[in-house]
Design an enzyme around this catalytic site. Structure first.
Site, PDB file in Angstrom:
ATOM      1  N   LYS A 203       0.869  -1.166   0.000  1.00 52.16           N
ATOM      2  CA  LYS A 203       0.000   0.000   0.000  1.00 52.16           C
ATOM      3  C   LYS A 203       0.914   1.226   0.000  1.00 52.16           C
ATOM      4  CE  LYS A 203      -3.901   2.189   0.889  1.00 52.16           C
ATOM      5  NZ  LYS A 203      -4.758   2.195  -0.296  1.00 52.16           N
ATOM      6  N   TYR A 204       0.644   2.199  -0.853  1.00 49.84           N
ATOM      7  CA  TYR A 204       1.466   3.414  -0.877  1.00 49.84           C
ATOM      8  C   TYR A 204       0.878   4.414   0.107  1.00 49.84           C
ATOM      9  CZ  TYR A 204       3.846   7.582  -2.507  1.00 49.84           C
ATOM     10  OH  TYR A 204       4.598   8.716  -2.575  1.00 49.84           O
ATOM     11  N   HIS A 210       9.035   9.250   8.282  1.00 43.27           N
ATOM     12  CA  HIS A 210       9.963   8.132   8.418  1.00 43.27           C
ATOM     13  C   HIS A 210      10.490   8.164   9.851  1.00 43.27           C
ATOM     14  CE1 HIS A 210      13.423   5.504   6.978  1.00 43.27           C
ATOM     15  NE2 HIS A 210      13.787   5.868   8.184  1.00 43.27           N
ATOM     16  N   GLU A 277      13.286   0.314  10.504  1.00 49.47           N
ATOM     17  CA  GLU A 277      12.713   1.499   9.860  1.00 49.47           C
ATOM     18  C   GLU A 277      11.200   1.349   9.696  1.00 49.47           C
ATOM     19  OE1 GLU A 277      16.271   3.474   7.314  1.00 49.47           O
ATOM     20  OE2 GLU A 277      14.844   2.288   6.171  1.00 49.47           O
ATOM     21  N   GLU A 289      11.786  -1.765   6.629  1.00 46.67           N
ATOM     22  CA  GLU A 289      12.952  -2.632   6.499  1.00 46.67           C
ATOM     23  C   GLU A 289      13.829  -2.527   7.724  1.00 46.67           C
ATOM     24  OE1 GLU A 289      15.942  -1.730   3.609  1.00 46.67           O
ATOM     25  OE2 GLU A 289      15.811   0.418   3.916  1.00 46.67           O
ATOM     26  N   ASN A 291      17.855  -2.201   8.703  1.00 45.37           N
ATOM     27  CA  ASN A 291      19.223  -2.013   8.242  1.00 45.37           C
ATOM     28  C   ASN A 291      20.167  -2.667   9.235  1.00 45.37           C
ATOM     29  OD1 ASN A 291      18.766  -0.519   5.849  1.00 45.37           O
ATOM     30  ND2 ASN A 291      18.268   1.252   7.086  1.00 45.37           N
ATOM     31  N   ARG A 293      23.303  -2.489   9.987  1.00 46.61           N
ATOM     32  CA  ARG A 293      24.600  -1.799  10.035  1.00 46.61           C
ATOM     33  C   ARG A 293      24.442  -0.510  10.826  1.00 46.61           C
ATOM     34  NH1 ARG A 293      22.868   2.372   6.837  1.00 46.61           N
ATOM     35  NH2 ARG A 293      21.498   1.756   5.133  1.00 46.61           N
TER      36      ARG A 293
HETATM   37  P1  ADP Z   1      15.469   1.278   0.326  1.00 48.67           P
HETATM   38  O1  ADP Z   1      15.998   0.034   0.944  1.00 48.67           O
HETATM   39  O2  ADP Z   1      15.678   1.316  -1.154  1.00 48.67           O
HETATM   40  O3  ADP Z   1      15.921   2.518   1.030  1.00 48.67           O
HETATM   41  P2  ADP Z   1      12.873   1.381   1.704  1.00 48.67           P
HETATM   42  O4  ADP Z   1      11.918   0.258   1.715  1.00 48.67           O
HETATM   43  O5  ADP Z   1      13.612   1.674   2.948  1.00 48.67           O
HETATM   44  O6  ADP Z   1      13.869   1.190   0.464  1.00 48.67           O
HETATM   45  O7  ADP Z   1      12.120   2.702   1.271  1.00 48.67           O
HETATM   46  C1  ADP Z   1      12.814   3.893   1.030  1.00 48.67           C
HETATM   47  C2  ADP Z   1      11.891   5.071   1.142  1.00 48.67           C
HETATM   48  O8  ADP Z   1      10.781   4.927   0.233  1.00 48.67           O
HETATM   49  C3  ADP Z   1      11.237   5.237   2.507  1.00 48.67           C
HETATM   50  O9  ADP Z   1      12.053   5.963   3.404  1.00 48.67           O
HETATM   51  C4  ADP Z   1      10.005   6.005   2.131  1.00 48.67           C
HETATM   52  O10 ADP Z   1      10.384   7.358   1.922  1.00 48.67           O
HETATM   53  C5  ADP Z   1       9.596   5.433   0.786  1.00 48.67           C
HETATM   54  N1  ADP Z   1       8.614   4.320   0.910  1.00 48.67           N
HETATM   55  C6  ADP Z   1       8.893   3.018   1.089  1.00 48.67           C
HETATM   56  N2  ADP Z   1       7.785   2.277   1.205  1.00 48.67           N
HETATM   57  C7  ADP Z   1       6.728   3.124   1.079  1.00 48.67           C
HETATM   58  C8  ADP Z   1       5.295   2.984   1.141  1.00 48.67           C
HETATM   59  N3  ADP Z   1       4.707   1.800   1.316  1.00 48.67           N
HETATM   60  N4  ADP Z   1       4.552   4.105   0.985  1.00 48.67           N
HETATM   61  C9  ADP Z   1       5.118   5.311   0.798  1.00 48.67           C
HETATM   62  N5  ADP Z   1       6.459   5.500   0.742  1.00 48.67           N
HETATM   63  C10 ADP Z   1       7.273   4.443   0.886  1.00 48.67           C
END
Ligand code: ADP
Length: 449
Positions: A203-204, A210, A277, A289, A291, A293
Site C-alpha cells: 500500500k502506498y 519516516h 525502519e 525494512e 538495516n 549496520r
Molecule cells: P530502500 O531500501 O531502497 O531505502 P525502503 O523500503 O527503505 O527502500 O524505502 C525507502 C523510502 O521509500 C522510505 O524511506 C520512504 O520514503 C519510501 N517508501 C517506502 N515504502 C513506502 C510505502 N509503502 N509508501 C510510501 N512511501 C514508501
C-alpha cells in the site's frame, strides 16, 4: 588501555574517520584501505597502516572483496569494519570475512542475508509481532491474478524490489491500467540493479513520516533500543535532516514500537547496531525494512543518549562485551543532524573538486563529522556526503536555533554544497510544526522551483 588488536576500516569518507577515532580511543590499532582517488583522505594519515586496494571505481576498490580480505591479511587485522554503504550489507562479503578468519563487525551473515531480502524480512518481523505495511508478498503469476491481489490492497500501491536498496527500483502505481506494465518494468530494473527479478507490492502511504528505532544486540539473545529518530526530511528517498528523538508522537505509541523492536532483536539474537525502519501515518507504525549496520544518522542517537555507538560495535565484536543496559539508557535533550553534500543546490548534481577553504562550526554540543580540510579534493567517484553537522540542546526549538548558528558559521569554498538549502529548511514553519513528511521537500517546499 591497549587491547593489542587491529581493525581494518573497509570504507572511506565520513564514516572512516568516525570509526578511526572510535577505535583509537579504545586503544586499538587501525589499518585503513583506500583507492587511488582517496590517497589524501585525512584518516589515512592517522591510521597505523594504509593499504591501497585499487583504482577509483568502487567496483575495483571499496567493493572489491578479494582486495579487502587481502588487505586484512597483509595488515594482520583481527576484524573488518564495514561502515555503511559499499559492502556493509553484503552477506556474501560478511561470510567471506568470517570464513577467512576475520571478525566481520556486524551481525551474523545469515541475518544480513535475511534482512537483505525484503520479502523474507517482512515475513519474519511480522511473525515476531512487528506491524508491517499491508501488501502482497506472494508470487506474480499473471496480469489477472496480480490485479485481483492489488484490488484487495487498494490503490495507490508501491512496487518494490525484494533485493532493493538505496531507494532504487520502486514504482508508485495509481490505477489498475498502469499496474502490469509497471510491474514488468520494475522486474527488469530489479534484475539489472540487484540480480533478482523478485518484486512485491505495498500500500502506498501518501504522507507518512519516516521514524526509525535504533537497536543493539549482543548476538546471544540480549538487546536494547536506543530510542527513536525522525528522518522524514528526504529527497529522492535520501535522508537530508535527521533528528532524535522523533517528536510529535504519543509517548505510549513510541514506547510500544521500541519494545516491539527490541523483542524482535532478542528473538533474532541480533548482534551489534541495527535499525528498524518504519513509516508513521495516522498514529500508526508500519515496518519497511531493517538495516543491519550503523547508519549515517547514528550520531543524533549518540548525542541524546551519551553512548558512542561505534565503540559499542567494536566492543561487542572484538571483546564480546555488551556495554549497554536498557535501564541505564535515558534520553537527554534533542539532537539534529544536517547532511552536507558537495552538490549543486539547484540541480542536486554532485559537485566534486578542490575545497579551497573550510571553517568548521563550533560551540557547546556542536559536532562536525567530516574528512574535509582546506586543500582537500572531493573525488567524483563516490557519494557526495562530505560532512555532518550535529547539534544538541534542551528543546527542539533550541536545537533549531543552534543549528542556525552552526550553519551560519560553516564555510566551505571551492565546491558547491547544500548548506543554503539546510538554512532554508530550518526556517520553514511546517518543519517547525512537524507537518513535513517524506515527500515534503519535493512535493511542497521545492515544488515550484
Ligand atoms: P530502500 O531500501 O531502497 O531505502 P525502503 O523500503 O527503505 O527502500 O524505502 C525507502 C523510502 O521509500 C522510505 O524511506 C520512504 O520514503 C519510501 N517508501 C517506502 N515504502 C513506502 C510505502 N509503502 N509508501 C510510501 N512511501 C514508501
Amino acid at each position: 588501555m591497549n587491547k593489542n588488536k587491529k581493525i581494518l576500516i573497509a570504507n572511506r569518507g565520513v564514516i572512516a574517520i568516525r570509526a578511526l577515532r572510535a577505535a583509537k580511543e579504545l586503544g586499538y590499532e587501525v589499518a585503513s584501505v583506500y583507492s587511488t582517488a582517496d590517497k589524501n583522505l585525512k584518516h589515512l594519515r592517522l591510521s597505523d597502516e594504509a593499504i591501497c586496494i585499487g583504482p577509483p571505481t568502487s567496483k575495483d576498490s571499496y567493493l572489491n572483496e578479494a582486495a579487502i580480505i587481502s588487505a586484512a591479511e597483509l595488515s594482520n587485522a583481527d576484524a573488518i569494519y564495514p561502515g555503511y554503504g559499499f559492502l556493509a550489507e553484503n552477506a556474501e562479503f560478511a561470510e567471506k570475512c568470517t570464513k577467512s578468519g576475520f571478525k566481520f563487525i556486524g551481525p551474523d551473515f545469515n541475518i544480513i542475508a535475511l534482512m537483505g531480502d525484503k520479502i523474507r524480512a517482512k515475513e519474519l518481523v511480522k511473525s515476531l509481532g512487528v506491524p508491517v505495511v499491508p501488501g502482497y508478498e506472494g508470487k506474480v503469476e499473471s496480469k489477472e491474478q496480480i490485479e485481483a491481489e492489488v484490488e484487495k490492497i487498494g490503490y495507490p500501491v508501491i512496487v518494490k524490489a525484494a533485493a532493493g536498496g538505496g531507494g532504487k527500483g520502486m514504482r508508485v502505481v495509481n490505477e489498475r491500467s498502469a499496474l502490469w506494465e509497471e510491474i514488468q518494468s520494475a522486474q527488469t530494473e530489479a534484475d539489472l540493479a540487484f540480480g533478482s527479478k523478485e518484486v512485491f507490492i505495498e500500500k502506498y502511504l501518501k504522507k507518512p513520516r519516516h521514524v526509525e528505532i535504533q537497536v543493539f544486540g549482543d548476538g546471544r539473545g540480549d538487546a536494547v533500543h536506543l530510542f527513536s529518530r525522525d528522518c522524514s526530511l528526504q529527497r529522492k528517498y535520501q535522508k537530508i535532516i535527521e533528528e532524535a528523538p522523533a517528536g510529535n508522537i504519543p509517548l505510549a505509541k513510541l514506547d510500544e514500537i521500541q519494545q516491539i523492536s527490541v523483542k524482535a532483536c532478542k528473538e533474532m539474537k541480533y548482534e551489534g547496531a541495527g535499525t528498524m525502519e518504519f513509516l508513521y501515518e495516522n498514529e500508526e507504525f508500519f515496518f519497511i525494512e531493517m538495516n543491519t549496520r550503523i547508519q549515517v544518522e547514528h550520531t543524533v542517537t549518540e548525542m541524546i543518549t551519551g553512548v558512542d555507538l561505534v565503540q559499542s560495535q567494536l566492543l561487542i565484536a572484538l571483546e564480546g562485551e555488551f556495554n549497554l543496559k536498557q535501564e541505564d539508557l535515558k534520553i537527554n535533550g534533542y539532537a539534529m543532524q544536517c547532511r552536507i553534500n558537495a552538490e549543486d543546490p539547484e540541480t542536486f548534481v554532485p559537485s566534486p573538486g578542490k575545497i579551497t577553504q573550510v571553517h568548521r562550526p563550533g560551540g557547546y554540543h556542536v559536532r562536525f563529522e567530516s574528512q574535509i580540510y582546506s586543500g582537500y579534493e572531493v573525488p567524483p567517484n563516490y557519494d557526495s556526503l562530505i560532512a555532518e553537522i550535529i547539534v544538541k540542546d534542551t528543546s527542539r526549538e533550541r536545537v533549531i536555533n543552534k543549528m542556525r548558528m552552526a550553519l551560519n558559521e560553516t564555510i566551505i569554498e571551492g565546491v558547491k554544497t547544500n548548506v543554503d538549502l539546510h538554512k532554508r529548511i530550518i526556517e520553514d514553519t511546517n518543519f517547525h510544526e512537524y507537518k513535513h513528511f517524506i515527500k515534503y521537500l519535493e512535493e511542497d517546499l521545492l515544488k515550484n522551483e
